[in-house]
Design an enzyme around this catalytic site. Sequence first.
Site, PDB file in Angstrom:
ATOM      1  N   ARG A  89       0.841  -1.202   0.000  1.00 36.91           N
ATOM      2  CA  ARG A  89       0.000   0.000   0.000  1.00 36.91           C
ATOM      3  C   ARG A  89       0.876   1.251   0.000  1.00 36.91           C
ATOM      4  NH1 ARG A  89      -2.578  -3.699   3.364  1.00 36.91           N
ATOM      5  NH2 ARG A  89      -4.690  -4.296   2.746  1.00 36.91           N
ATOM      6  N   ARG A 152     -11.793  -9.277   7.645  1.00 38.47           N
ATOM      7  CA  ARG A 152     -10.902 -10.324   7.098  1.00 38.47           C
ATOM      8  C   ARG A 152     -10.469 -11.296   8.198  1.00 38.47           C
ATOM      9  NH1 ARG A 152      -7.982  -6.118   2.953  1.00 38.47           N
ATOM     10  NH2 ARG A 152      -9.395  -6.535   1.216  1.00 38.47           N
ATOM     11  N   HIS A 176      -3.487   0.233   8.554  1.00 35.15           N
ATOM     12  CA  HIS A 176      -4.099  -0.593   7.507  1.00 35.15           C
ATOM     13  C   HIS A 176      -2.983  -0.981   6.526  1.00 35.15           C
ATOM     14  CE1 HIS A 176      -7.050  -2.225   4.851  1.00 35.15           C
ATOM     15  NE2 HIS A 176      -6.875  -1.328   3.918  1.00 35.15           N
TER      16      HIS A 176
END
Length: 309
Positions: A89, A152, A176
């Site tokens: 990310r 998740r 995250h």
Amino acid sequence: MTRPKVTVVGAGQVGATTAFLLLQKGIADVVMVDVAEGMPQGKALDMMHARSVERFAPVVSGTNDYADTAGSDVVVVTAGLPRKPGMTRDDLLSANGSIVRSVISSAVEASPEAIVLCVTNPLDVMTYLGWKVSGLPSGRIFGMGGVLDSARFAFAIAEETGAPVTDIEALVVGAHGDAMVPLPRFSTVAGTPLTELLPADRVEALVQRTVFGGAEVVALLKTGSAFYAPAASVAAMVTAILGDTGETLPSCVLLEGHYGVDDVYLSVPASLGREGVRSVAELPLDDAELAAVRASAASVREAVAAIGL
Ligand code: APR
């Protein structure tokens, strides 16, 4: 009755799926705004065609002009590039940083009273950037990360135990990204904490599956990143905000001394309502859990510094 108005910035996979969920659930009228010409308009028209089949009341429109987003109650920011296989990310940092800067300025100018919910990755850094750029009080701008990571974790627990998802409460806090902090002691199956239900090596395997859940999707899709579960997570947060429910959801909020962390956006349980973040919960974490949250904060702080904030 006037329905609330939600603007979704970025009518791509996450944005359009979020819009459709909000419509189907009857939560709000939606405006999708995107740089791509015709695309948000085309998707909005397609959704409106579905309206008589699904029988939802709200309406949706697509635009390239922020004037059409004026007076929104909530702005959801999904504009930016998604991950490709092999990318973290954080690889999205500089490209998405300039997109987020510009879209948040435009959206907040059009809707100065809105609650802003950031989704673009790297989430914790983009939310911090959005806070700085917007000048909004921190309680009015926060991000979606923890709900998705917790979902998740819940999936991994359900796969392992065979328990119905309705019996599972799972909690992930922190960044995250790879430094997220799944909390097995605070995650339960029919009330029993995971740490008392499974041997330590199985718990660790579930933690790893959670941390790399997003990457698992990216590797399979090859052309983009996850969007169904992210959109569902955004819709849950928007529902809590507009319904003024006070529901506690793991949200990427500004920590101001909580958990010994200051001036960093990170996911922790927070009560959400019409004014945004009502309060931030202080979980009774043990030393190892606290250390993990602080390491997570350090990783976000490093990325924030990398874009010169
Ligand atoms: N203004 C408005 N829209 C923009 C801008 C901009 N400056 N720049 C890009 N967009 C739009 C793109 O045109 C595209 O329609 O953002 C949309 C992004 O959609 P996708 O490429 O489908 O990406 P998506 O999978 O939706 O992910 C968006 O959310 O979960 C995160 O990591 C993900 O950062 C990514 C974001």
